[in-house]
Write a protein that holds these residues in place. Structure first.
Motif: not given
Lengths: 340, 340
Positions: B103-106
């Motif tokens: 999952q991509l967390l910014l």
DNA sequence: CTGAAAGCGCTTACAG
DNA sequence: CTGAAAGCGCTTACAG
């Protein structure tokens, strides 16, 4: 010779280590770092915990905390059109509003598509503290994970399904059509977004209704669509310009500025002067739209407002607040050279 | 009358429930869903587990899994300039490359600032599987969490600190200066980015060196800077244009296209014709740069390539691979009307 | 091939 | 006010 100070232990710092140093229990550490210690821990012990936290550089392990509490500090933002520059401001505003308490996790389905049931399940498995969903379809809402605070962004017509923050698209559309009518336009081409979202449906139907009301025509058959990508929009517009012109169109509206930028590029390649040969307008008022050739007339949809209002609403839901009356955000027409 | 089927239990599905239904142990469930069951679980039991998973819609709880494994499935992307449209493509490419596994967390620090030590600690507390850091400073790298796979994006000069994916800025700069020299420009104004990143340092020094080599002048004193925001860049350029012109500048280079868009806007307001009175160029080749007034000459920095190459590298590091030779991405000059 | 059990690092009743 | 302990839902040696 004095020995150099030992290197700081590379081990991760746990609450147990803090408790030992402070001479308290692990529970006391948890209560203090979470600010739940009022009337439960003596001032003296609280201070000792704080000191130990400082000295050791302790930070609560978020995976363990999430497991124990049943929910994480992650807020998920789902958006179908993430690469669209429109979302830059939304994301930024959301992040600033969430502050240090939550982490923002982005979820974009492959461009334009809606998240699948499997996607939703994987998201739910993250135990998010809340969900922000931009431009959803009804179908998505049927699959949405239960029990997770949810706020919709730009989801007109879905307000009964969940708290939503929407633009006053009707006003913006009215102003845009009135402006074009005043300039003498009677037939208007339309480049729609290909994202299956309620907001695009509404933009088209509002435009159509308003045009009809004034005896004008919005060309929606065949439906010309594009993903929010300048190159793709240019190709779509290039293919449709002859038909639009043949139908008498003197203006083209695009469902977003990114699409409108593609229309401008298509006009340039076709040797059409904007606005003399054909007027062009969009939705969003992207920063770049002030410097396009020519500068673009647009219904301004302030993304930073959308992000901050929605994030604030979500936080209040997470904290157990009631969903307030959904406020509509302004959608004002910005007239520039592209419509003369 | 038959009673309606009972509503599906709203309880979250756990591995224990799957195990009970499949008639196996919880461990077997874990092994099967994680694909680690080869030679450990009989085919028959594995199939029973899979069936139960399907029937119950089981998904591994990521918080519990992360706690047990000591690392989560989250990949963090840190970028100082997130709202810059440049990142749209980077984010998209990263996400597509990471696929379903991560999952991509910014994480964006308040625009332009570098993340603080406290920020880094909070990130580490998420137990990320990996870190992607765009346009970092050396200082940031000193604080970076140890033991977490790390890939730098657009971090020239920091290759010795961590695996990095960089653009071949030198080639792009050489081509840009050669192009301007050929057009007869001798003095060039420079609008720098205000983000304290190695890539901006390098852009400026490369431009300066290359200009000098050709007996040209890049005006860098006083240093004119702006955050990646068209309005702010326009104001900065508007304030500096008189001095640049007085110094004999016939061209302005901006450190990014977003800044260059601000320069175009400033020129328009000052009544300067581009490129007749002053030429303008940038870096990035944003999609919108093809439709600005006039279309913008730019050193193309393909964000999608940056994102996909960096993400692929990170995944290989996470999987225990060696860091391969850092590949340089192309930075080609795209000549358009803004430089005649 | 199988399962009971320890352990990941917290949070939160609960009994003092 | 305090601390021992259960429990969150997994993963992974470990002993069979």
């Amino acid at each position: 010779m004095s020995t150099p100070p030992p290197p700081p232990p590379r081990k991760r710092v746990t609450a147990a280590m803090v408790a030992e140093r402070a001479g308290t229990s692990i529970a006391a550490v948890s209560l203090v770092v979470n600010g739940k210690h009022r009337g439960r821990i003596s001032d003296e012990n609280a201070e000792r915990v704080r000191a130990a936290v400082r000295e050791l550089g302790y930070v609560v392990d978020s995976t363990a905390s999430a497991l124990a509490r049943g929910t994480s500090d992650v807020v998920v933002l789902l958006a179908p059109d993430l690469p669209n520059p429109f979302f830059g401001r939304v994301i930024n505003a959301v992040q600033e509003t969430l502050g240090e308490r939550f982490q923002l996790l982005l979820f974009a389905s492959p461009t334009g598509a809606q998240p699948t049931v499997a996607d939703v399940r994987r998201l739910a498995a993250l135990r998010p503290a809340g969900l922000l969903v931009s431009a959803p379809t009804v179908e998505f809402l049927d699959d949405a994970p239960a029990g997770v605070p949810l706020v919709l962004l730009d989801a007109p017509g879905l307000e009964d399904r969940a708290p939503a923050v929407n633009y006053d698209l009707a006003s913006g559309v009215r102003a845009l059509i009135a402006h074009l009518a005043e300039r003498g336009h009677r037939v208007i081409g339309y480049l729609d977004g290909s994202t299956p979202a309620a907001t695009y449906e509404l933009r088209r139907t509002l435009l159509q209704a308003e045009a009809e009301r004034r005896g004008m025509t919005l060309l929606t058959t065949p439906r010309v669509r594009s993903r929010p990508d300048i190159a793709e929009a240019m190709a779509a517009a290039e293919a449709s310009l002859p038909a639009w012109r043949a139908a008498g169109a003197t203006a083209v509206i695009a469902a977003s500025d990114t699409l409108a930028h593609g229309v401008l590029a298509a006009c340039a390649r076709a040797g059409l002067r904007v606005p003399e040969d054909i007027a062009v307008a969009g939705f969003d008022d992207l920063p770049a739209s002030a410097v396009t050739a020519p500068a673009l007339t647009s219904v301004a949809l302030p993304g930073d407002l959308l992000g901050s209002v929605a994030a604030r609403l979500l936080v209040s839901l997470i904290d157990g607040g009631e969903a307030p009356e959904p406020a509509e955000l302004p959608a004002a027409l910005v007239v520039r050279a592209s419509t003369g």
